[in-house]
Scaffold this motif. Structure first.
Motif, mmCIF file in Angstrom:
data_model
loop_
_atom_site.group_PDB
_atom_site.id
_atom_site.type_symbol
_atom_site.label_atom_id
_atom_site.label_comp_id
_atom_site.label_asym_id
_atom_site.label_seq_id
_atom_site.Cartn_x
_atom_site.Cartn_y
_atom_site.Cartn_z
ATOM 1 N N CYS A 131 0.831 -1.214 0.000
ATOM 2 C CA CYS A 131 0.000 0.000 0.000
ATOM 3 C C CYS A 131 0.858 1.253 0.000
ATOM 4 O O CYS A 131 0.593 2.216 -0.745
ATOM 5 N N LEU A 132 1.895 1.286 0.822
ATOM 6 C CA LEU A 132 2.778 2.455 0.892
ATOM 7 C C LEU A 132 3.512 2.669 -0.423
ATOM 8 O O LEU A 132 3.642 3.810 -0.904
ATOM 9 N N GLN A 133 4.003 1.583 -1.030
ATOM 10 C CA GLN A 133 4.696 1.697 -2.310
ATOM 11 C C GLN A 133 3.764 2.210 -3.398
ATOM 12 O O GLN A 133 4.149 3.056 -4.219
ATOM 13 N N THR A 134 2.525 1.726 -3.397
ATOM 14 C CA THR A 134 1.562 2.157 -4.403
ATOM 15 C C THR A 134 1.203 3.629 -4.227
ATOM 16 O O THR A 134 1.081 4.374 -5.211
ATOM 17 N N ARG A 135 1.042 4.078 -2.978
ATOM 18 C CA ARG A 135 0.734 5.489 -2.741
ATOM 19 C C ARG A 135 1.841 6.386 -3.277
ATOM 20 O O ARG A 135 1.577 7.435 -3.867
ATOM 21 N N GLN A 136 3.083 5.965 -3.093
ATOM 22 C CA GLN A 136 4.209 6.752 -3.597
ATOM 23 C C GLN A 136 4.196 6.807 -5.121
ATOM 24 O O GLN A 136 4.393 7.881 -5.717
ATOM 25 N N ARG A 137 3.967 5.676 -5.761
ATOM 26 C CA ARG A 137 3.962 5.639 -7.228
ATOM 27 C C ARG A 137 2.784 6.425 -7.796
ATOM 28 O O ARG A 137 2.923 7.104 -8.822
ATOM 29 N N ALA A 139 1.349 8.997 -6.393
ATOM 30 C CA ALA A 139 1.679 10.414 -6.218
ATOM 31 C C ALA A 139 2.597 10.892 -7.336
ATOM 32 O O ALA A 139 2.437 12.013 -7.864
ATOM 33 N N GLN A 140 3.558 10.056 -7.728
ATOM 34 C CA GLN A 140 4.443 10.398 -8.839
ATOM 35 C C GLN A 140 3.675 10.518 -10.144
ATOM 36 O O GLN A 140 3.895 11.443 -10.937
ATOM 37 N N ARG A 143 1.703 13.735 -10.298
ATOM 38 C CA ARG A 143 2.545 14.907 -10.550
ATOM 39 C C ARG A 143 2.945 15.012 -12.021
ATOM 40 O O ARG A 143 3.030 16.115 -12.570
#
Length: 336
Positions: A131-137, A139-140, A143
């Motif tokens: 979940c954390l990895q997906t949220r970061q990706r 967000a990228q 942007r």
């Protein structure tokens, strides 16, 4: 032993009791699912997806319901509804809020409890990390993408084929610029309608719930059931795209066209997102055949299916006393 320690023993006994209920339910599901799978093949995709979501939780929900039914005498005593009966049965542990058990932990019971704890930690940790990895990706991607004000989707400036809805609570639809360059406007409309249907249906959240609830199924049954749920969700969204465009043949053509784009590249090798619904997957043939099937109106889920579930819960409540005593007796054999 202190009262807190006794309630800790009660919690441990409850976990083992849940497993005692889940095991036969998982075995029954493994035997019943193949014929049930064939019987439900003609049910409309949206109804079939709801049924599969319910079936995915049979061992888990059934185990919790069985445990709750086993606590019925204790709950009634706690509410002063009936006389306390624990003093009549001193030869086994009690599933009782008034008289929590004092367990003599056997090696088998400790192994089961330790294994369940380790499995829960591993699964929970893996899910949290993804979940954390997906949220970061995501967000990228937000942007770097541009929002198409006409279609209401995020266009990602990449030459890789991308078409998916991402997010659990408020899914967003993403398409790559490559898709707009390679496909016709009508095909793009199909893809957008399909992915927007995923977002409206909250399919990513539904699949995550089913994945968690189905952990108590046998591995082979769980794998097939989740695959069937994924196919039902895809077909439901294909039907939504057909309703939006009015052309089943166009939807089938779009599915094939997108699959050809993905076949030219390694499928999503650089985008391992969790909680996403991609337009193309391994069910291309089944989806295309469903779009071309003249008998496209699937039957709705019969009300008797939900009535059967309600009847099972009523029987659990009615036989809570017998279930309570039987469960305590089995726990007495385990914690000896």
């Amino acid at each position: 032993m202190s009262n807190a320690g006794s309630y800790l023993d009660l919690a441990q006994a409850a976990v083992v009791a849940c497993l005692l209920f889940a095991i036969p339910l998982a075995l029954l599901a493994a035997l019943a699912y193949p014929p049930l799978r064939r019987a439900t093949a003609r049910i409309a995709p949206a109804s079939r997806a709801r049924l599969l979501l319910a079936l995915s939780g049979v061992p888990f929900v059934g185990a919790c319901a069985g445990l709750l039914a086993s606590f019925v005498p204790s709950l009634l005593s706690w509410a002063d509804g009936v006389a306390d009966h624990c003093h009549l049965h001193t030869d086994h542990p009690h599933l009782c809020l008034l008289h929590p058990p004092q367990l003599a932990h056997s090696g088998f019971a400790l192994t089961v409890l330790s294994g369940a704890a380790v499995l829960a930690i591993v699964i929970g940790g893996s899910w949290l990390l993804r979940c954390l990895q997906t949220r970061q990706r995501l967000a990228q991607l937000l942007r770097m993408s541009e929002r198409d004000p006409v279609r209401g989707v995020h266009v990602v400036p990449t030459e890789a084929p991308l078409a998916f809805a991402a997010g659990l609570r408020t899914p967003q639809v993403f398409l790559s610029r490559h898709m707009f360059e390679q496909l016709s406007s009508a095909q793009i409309d199909v893809i957008v309608a399909h992915e927007r249907a995923h977002a409206v249906r909250l399919d990513a959240l539904t699949f995550m719930i089913a994945s968690v609830l189905s952990r108590l199924h046998l591995p082979a049954t769980r794998r097939i059931m989740l695959a069937d749920l994924a196919l039902a969700a895809e077909q439901a969204c294909d039907e939504a795209a057909c309703a939006a465009t009015g052309d089943r043949l166009l939807v089938a053509e779009a599915i094939v066209a997108v699959e050809k784009l993905f076949a030219k590249r390694e499928r999503s090798a650089d985008l391992p997102l969790f909680g996403t619904s991609h337009f193309t997957d391994s069910n291309v043939a089944e989806r295309v055949l469903a779009m071309l099937d003249a008998r496209r109106d699937g039957a709705r889920l019969p009300r008797s299916a939900w009535a059967a579930g309600a009847l099972a819960l009523m029987l659990l409540a009615a036989f809570g006393g017998q279930l309570h005593h039987t469960t305590e007796s089995i726990l007495g054999l385990i914690f000896h």
